[in-house]
Scaffold this active site. Structure first.
Site, PDB file in Angstrom:
ATOM      1  CB  SER A 146      -9.092  19.191 -85.383  1.00 55.11           C
ATOM      2  OG  SER A 146      -9.601  18.279 -86.321  1.00 55.11           O
ATOM      3  CD  GLU A 241      -3.451  13.101 -85.234  1.00 52.32           C
ATOM      4  OE1 GLU A 241      -4.411  13.607 -85.845  1.00 52.32           O
ATOM      5  OE2 GLU A 241      -2.829  13.680 -84.327  1.00 52.32           O
ATOM      6  CG  HIS A 271      -7.687  14.214 -84.196  1.00 53.38           C
ATOM      7  ND1 HIS A 271      -6.807  14.822 -85.060  1.00 53.38           N
ATOM      8  CD2 HIS A 271      -8.829  14.962 -84.250  1.00 53.38           C
ATOM      9  CE1 HIS A 271      -7.371  15.881 -85.596  1.00 53.38           C
ATOM     10  NE2 HIS A 271      -8.598  15.994 -85.119  1.00 53.38           N
TER      11      HIS A 271
END
Length: 301
Positions: A146, A241, A271
């Site tokens: 991320s 996602e 994610h």
């Protein structure tokens, strides 16, 4: 043991409204607990050693069985606003155990208390520290999920700007490479993504950059920089996602620039799916092992 995907997806979906409405302090506590849970099954199989820097803390995770001489510099996710050393050691322990390699976990400073460029400065300090220990740059592999994945690519931009040697490779797990959130999947997947929303990411980006910051600057959104000469990449993303385009476009840009890059999209997943206890996560782990061993042998993706 892998969990049934439908069951875990339902659990993730149930948490989504909570994550949208809770405070930064609560999000940080959630990350800390998540780190403890991730590390627990393998904690006895690793040794931990703290490393303190003037502005941030870090830790070595060394597997008890080690056969690779390189090192993974791990930069955790959390939207630049959450994630501490305990959280970083969670997946850092998995990386060390599965790959039989040392992992250096960095708890970089967080926004809004420490907005950009604090996180990037801390990542740079950690990388220079590894070089100072004698690690050849080609034996240093960056890994992040991320925001941490985006930070890995921002760090490569920074290293090149400073004319410092680049790492051997980058592993980006659902990397957040575009803080403008301009990819088409922010709309296409908004109703199917069980864990993340565009609005939450825009809030995090505002906290990290402070009002008036140029979100398209490569040190913030590495997607918009010149990536020619970047090291080999292995990129993961879930097919459902909202941040899918961040991974897809980053991979496309790398390939178009002549860089070695492989993108793995897991249909129907979300994610940072490789961090969850799923069968697909085992497959991702196997891909990471092959990538790391190939880098340390001098191969490409």
């Amino acid at each position: 043991m892998p969990l049934p995907t439908k069951l875990l997806r339902a659990q993730v979906s149930a948490l989504k409204p909570f994550m949208e409405n809770c405070s930064i302090e609560t999000i940080r506590k959630t990350h800390t607990m998540t780190g403890h849970v991730m590390a627990a099954p393998r904690r006895a199989m690793a040794r931990y050693a703290p490393q303190t820097f003037p502005d941030f803390d870090a830790a070595w995770v060394t597997p008890k069985e080690r056969d690779l001489n390189g090192v993974i510099l791990y930069l955790h996710g959390g939207g630049y606003v959450a994630g501490n050393l305990e959280y970083a050691k969670g997946y850092g322990t998995t990386l060390a155990f599965r790959n039989q390699i040392r992992v250096f976990c960095v708890a970089y400073r967080l926004a809004p208390e420490y907005p950009y460029p604090a996180a990037l400065e801390d990542a740079l300090t950690a990388y220079r520290y590894l070089l100072g220990l004698g690690y050849p740059p080609e034996h240093i592999i960056l890994c992040g999920e991320s925001a941490g994945g985006g930070l890995c690519y921002a760090l490569v931009h920074k290293l090149r700007a400073l004319h410092l040697p680049l790492p051997g490779g980058v592993i980006g797990i659902s990397p957040w490479t575009d803080l403008t959130c301009s990819g088409k999947f922010y709309e296409v997947n908004k109703d199917v993504d069980p864990s993340m929303t565009k609005e939450r990411l825009q809030h995090y980006a505002a906290l990290y950059t402070v009002e008036g910051g140029d979100l398209r600057a490569p040190f913030l959104s590495p997607l918009f920089g010149d990536v020619s000469g970047f090291p080999p990449s292995l990129i993961f993303a879930g097919g459902d996602e909202v941040m899918l385009a961040d991974a897809v476009r980053m991979n496309e840009k790398l390939v178009q620039a002549g860089c070695a890059s492989q993108l793995i999209i897991a249909p129907g997943l979300w994610h940072v799916y490789p961090l969850y206890a799923l069968q697909e996560s085992r497959e991702a782990t196997a891909d990471i092992i092959r990538f790391i061993r190939g880098i340390l042998r001098g191969d490409t993706v």
